[in-house]
Motif scaffolding. Structure first.
Motif, PDB file in Angstrom:
ATOM      1  N   LEU A  18       0.865  -1.292  -0.300  1.00  0.00           N
ATOM      2  CA  LEU A  18       0.091  -0.178  -0.130  1.00  0.00           C
ATOM      3  C   LEU A  18       0.914   1.129  -0.079  1.00  0.00           C
ATOM      4  O   LEU A  18       0.640   2.200  -0.624  1.00  0.00           O
ATOM      5  N   ARG A  19       1.771   1.320   0.780  1.00  0.00           N
ATOM      6  CA  ARG A  19       2.940   2.377   0.737  1.00  0.00           C
ATOM      7  C   ARG A  19       3.616   2.584  -0.832  1.00  0.00           C
ATOM      8  O   ARG A  19       3.498   3.589  -1.307  1.00  0.00           O
ATOM      9  N   LYS A  20       3.798   1.342  -1.368  1.00  0.00           N
ATOM     10  CA  LYS A  20       4.428   1.434  -2.776  1.00  0.00           C
ATOM     11  C   LYS A  20       3.162   2.177  -3.732  1.00  0.00           C
ATOM     12  O   LYS A  20       3.748   2.890  -4.614  1.00  0.00           O
ATOM     13  N   LEU A  21       2.030   1.666  -3.568  1.00  0.00           N
ATOM     14  CA  LEU A  21       1.082   2.240  -4.197  1.00  0.00           C
ATOM     15  C   LEU A  21       0.937   3.775  -4.223  1.00  0.00           C
ATOM     16  O   LEU A  21       0.860   4.506  -5.067  1.00  0.00           O
ATOM     17  N   ALA A  22       0.871   4.252  -2.872  1.00  0.00           N
ATOM     18  CA  ALA A  22       0.835   5.740  -2.524  1.00  0.00           C
ATOM     19  C   ALA A  22       2.200   6.483  -3.165  1.00  0.00           C
ATOM     20  O   ALA A  22       1.927   7.462  -3.267  1.00  0.00           O
ATOM     21  N   ALA A  23       3.144   5.674  -3.216  1.00  0.00           N
ATOM     22  CA  ALA A  23       4.421   6.574  -3.513  1.00  0.00           C
ATOM     23  C   ALA A  23       4.350   6.470  -5.175  1.00  0.00           C
ATOM     24  O   ALA A  23       5.378   7.101  -5.628  1.00  0.00           O
ATOM     25  N   GLY A  24       3.387   5.728  -5.802  1.00  0.00           N
ATOM     26  CA  GLY A  24       3.605   6.059  -7.215  1.00  0.00           C
ATOM     27  C   GLY A  24       4.095   4.935  -7.837  1.00  0.00           C
ATOM     28  O   GLY A  24       4.465   5.173  -9.128  1.00  0.00           O
ATOM     29  N   GLU A  25       4.446   3.635  -7.502  1.00  0.00           N
ATOM     30  CA  GLU A  25       5.311   2.746  -7.984  1.00  0.00           C
ATOM     31  C   GLU A  25       4.497   2.041  -8.945  1.00  0.00           C
ATOM     32  O   GLU A  25       4.543   1.293  -9.937  1.00  0.00           O
ATOM     33  N   ALA A  26       2.935   2.001  -8.876  1.00  0.00           N
ATOM     34  CA  ALA A  26       1.846   1.575  -9.765  1.00  0.00           C
ATOM     35  C   ALA A  26       0.788   2.248  -9.485  1.00  0.00           C
ATOM     36  O   ALA A  26       0.574   3.079  -8.450  1.00  0.00           O
ATOM     37  N   ASP A  27      -0.228   2.175 -10.529  1.00  0.00           N
ATOM     38  CA  ASP A  27      -1.375   2.894 -10.596  1.00  0.00           C
ATOM     39  C   ASP A  27      -2.586   2.258  -9.866  1.00  0.00           C
ATOM     40  O   ASP A  27      -3.503   2.649  -9.514  1.00  0.00           O
ATOM     41  N   ALA A  28      -2.267   0.871  -9.584  1.00  0.00           N
ATOM     42  CA  ALA A  28      -3.236   0.063  -8.868  1.00  0.00           C
ATOM     43  C   ALA A  28      -2.777  -1.360  -8.415  1.00  0.00           C
ATOM     44  O   ALA A  28      -1.488  -1.686  -8.990  1.00  0.00           O
ATOM     45  N   THR A  29      -3.246  -1.905  -7.574  1.00  0.00           N
ATOM     46  CA  THR A  29      -2.594  -3.170  -7.222  1.00  0.00           C
ATOM     47  C   THR A  29      -3.958  -3.874  -6.689  1.00  0.00           C
ATOM     48  O   THR A  29      -5.108  -3.521  -6.746  1.00  0.00           O
ATOM     49  N   LEU A  30      -3.672  -5.358  -6.256  1.00  0.00           N
ATOM     50  CA  LEU A  30      -4.652  -6.271  -6.104  1.00  0.00           C
ATOM     51  C   LEU A  30      -4.107  -7.083  -4.849  1.00  0.00           C
ATOM     52  O   LEU A  30      -3.133  -7.363  -4.757  1.00  0.00           O
ATOM     53  N   LEU A  31      -5.134  -7.328  -3.839  1.00  0.00           N
ATOM     54  CA  LEU A  31      -4.868  -7.969  -2.611  1.00  0.00           C
ATOM     55  C   LEU A  31      -6.084  -8.752  -2.315  1.00  0.00           C
ATOM     56  O   LEU A  31      -7.127  -8.604  -2.742  1.00  0.00           O
ATOM     57  N   ALA A  32      -5.787  -9.576  -1.257  1.00  0.00           N
ATOM     58  CA  ALA A  32      -6.791 -10.402  -0.877  1.00  0.00           C
ATOM     59  C   ALA A  32      -7.654  -9.974   0.342  1.00  0.00           C
ATOM     60  O   ALA A  32      -7.342  -9.137   1.283  1.00  0.00           O
ATOM     61  N   LEU A  33      -9.214  -9.754   0.083  1.00  0.00           N
ATOM     62  CA  LEU A  33     -10.016  -9.303   1.044  1.00  0.00           C
ATOM     63  C   LEU A  33      -9.871  -9.621   2.398  1.00  0.00           C
ATOM     64  O   LEU A  33      -9.862  -8.929   3.359  1.00  0.00           O
ATOM     65  N   ALA A  34      -9.288 -11.062   2.362  1.00  0.00           N
ATOM     66  CA  ALA A  34      -9.371 -11.731   3.746  1.00  0.00           C
ATOM     67  C   ALA A  34      -8.196 -11.022   4.531  1.00  0.00           C
ATOM     68  O   ALA A  34      -8.594 -10.667   5.883  1.00  0.00           O
ATOM     69  N   GLY A  35      -6.979 -10.935   4.025  1.00  0.00           N
ATOM     70  CA  GLY A  35      -5.868 -10.265   4.495  1.00  0.00           C
ATOM     71  C   GLY A  35      -6.225  -8.625   5.293  1.00  0.00           C
ATOM     72  O   GLY A  35      -6.025  -8.357   6.356  1.00  0.00           O
ATOM     73  N   LEU A  36      -6.933  -8.023   4.386  1.00  0.00           N
ATOM     74  CA  LEU A  36      -7.363  -6.679   4.502  1.00  0.00           C
ATOM     75  C   LEU A  36      -8.379  -6.897   5.676  1.00  0.00           C
ATOM     76  O   LEU A  36      -8.023  -5.974   6.720  1.00  0.00           O
TER      77      LEU A  36
END
Length: 315
Positions: free
Chosen positions: A162-180
Motif C-alpha cells: 500500500l505504501r508503494k502504491l501511494a508512492a506511485g510505483e503503480a497505478d493500482a494493485t490487487l490484494l486478498a480481501l481476507a488479509g485486509l
C-alpha cells in the motif's frame, strides 16, 4: 512481585508480518477458548522466511511460494515449535512426509480486491496504466480482462504494498480481501471482485495449521478448532492443484463453496499473458471432495495438453 512464567503447552511458529501475526494470534485465541486455558500458555514464535528476505524478485524466479514456509517447516521438524500457522494459499502443494495440515480455521472472504487512487475499477484504468502485483495468477487475470495494461512486480506485506502504491510505483494493485479484513483495513479496497469474475488462488482466505503427523498430543489439541467446511473446501482445491502444478509457475485459480452436503467447485488454468485459458466446474457430495478436485484437474490437463504446461513453466 514478578508474575510467574506460564506453563507453555504449545508453541506456534509464524512469519513476522502484521498479517501473519494476526493469524497466529487468532489461532492462539481459538485454542485457548477451546481448551479453557490462558492464551499466555500458548507461545508465538516469529520465524523469518526466505520469502520475507527476498523482496526484489518474483517468487517464481527464486523457488516458488514454498519460500514462505520452508524455515517454519524446518523449525517444526526440528521440534523447535509445535505447530505452524500459514495462509493456506502460501502452503506448497506437497508437504514433507512427516507433516500434514491438521486443522483449518473458518474461512474468511476469499475474494480479491482492486485498490487504486486513480480509478474506481480495473475497467476504468487508462490504457497503459501499471498494475503492481507479486502474483502470477493476478497478473494473468488482469491481462485477460485488460490486455492494454502493464503489470509490474510489487513484493512485500500488505502495508508495504500500500505504501508503494501511494508512492506511485503503480497505478493500482490487487490484494486478498481476507488479509485486509484481518488487519481491519478493508476500507482500503476500492472495489471487490466477485468470485466468478476473478477466481481466487487455491486456499485464499483460509488459515491452515501444520503439525507433525506423529505428534498425537498436538494433533488432538488443534483438532478442537478445525472447521469441517473449510477442510472439505481445501481438500477439493488442493487436490485440484496437486494434479496440475507443484509450483507457482502456472497461473491457477480454484475455489470450492460448501453448501451442507454439497460442494461447488470452479477451477482455472491460464497463460501468464492472459491470452489462453481453460476452466471447468464440478458439483458433488462433500465426501467426494478429493475426487472432484482431481477430476477437474484431469479434465483441464487433457484439454490444455502438455504443451500448455511446458510453454508456461508448469509441472
Amino acid at each position: 512481585m514478578q508474575s510467574p512464567v506460564p506453563n507453555i503447552v504449545a508453541t506456534i511458529g509464524t512469519r513476522g508480518s502484521p498479517l501473519a501475526l494476526a493469524q497466529a494470534h487468532e489461532v492462539r485465541a481459538r485454542l485457548a477458548r477451546a481448551h479453557a486455558i490462558d492464551p499466555e500458555r500458548i507461545a508465538v514464535r516469529t520465524i523469518r522466511t526466505s520469502g520475507d528476505i527476498i523482496q526484489d524478485r518474483a517468487l517464481l524466479d527464486v523457488g516458488g511460494k514454498g519460500l514462505f514456509t520452508k524455515e517454519i517447516e524446518e523449525a517444526l521438524l526440528a521440534g523447535d515449535i509445535d505447530l505452524a500457522v500459514h495462509s493456506s494459499k502460501d502452503v506448497p502443494t506437497f508437504l514433507p512426509d512427516a507433516t500434514w495440515l491438521s486443522a483449518f480455521l473458518p474461512r474468511e472472504d476469499a475474494r480479491d480486491v482492486f485498490i487504486s487512487h486513480k480509478a474506481t475499477s480495473l475497467e476504468t484504468l487508462p490504457a497503459g496504466a501499471v498494475v503492481g502485483t507479486a502474483s502470477l495468477r493476478r497478473q494473468a487475470m488482469v491481462l485477460r480482462l485488460r490486455p492494454d495494461l502493464k503489470v509490474n512486480v510489487i513484493r512485500g506485506n500488505v502495508e508495504t504494498r500500500l505504501r508503494k502504491l501511494a508512492a506511485g510505483e503503480a497505478d493500482a494493485t490487487l490484494l486478498a480481501l481476507a488479509g485486509l479484513k484481518r488487519l481491519k483495513m478493508e476500507d482500503k479496497a476500492t472495489r471487490i471482485f466477485e468470485i466468478d469474475e476473478f477466481l481466487p488462488a487455491v486456499g485464499q482466505g483460509a488459515i491452515a495449521i501444520e503439525s507433525r503427523r506423529n505428534d498425537d498430543r498436538i494433533n488432538a489439541f488443534v483438532t478442537r478448532i478445525t472447521d469441517p467446511d473449510t477442510e472439505v473446501a481445501l481438500t477439493t482445491e488442493r487436490s485440484f492443484l496437486a494434479l496440475l502444478d507443484g509450483s507457482c509457475r502456472t497461473p491457477i485459480g480454484g475455489h470450492c463453496r460448501v453448501s451442507g452436503e454439497t460442494i461447488h467447485f470452479r477451477g482455472l488454468i491460464i497463460s501468464p499473458d492472459g491470452k489462453e485459458w481453460f476452466e471447468t466446474t464440478r458439483e458433488g457430495a462433500r465426501g467426494d471432495a478429493a475426487k472432484l478436485g482431481t477430476d477437474a484437474a484431469r479434465e483441464l490437463r487433457e484439454r490444455a495438453g502438455e504443451k500448455f504446461f511446458t510453454l508456461f513453466g508448469g509441472a
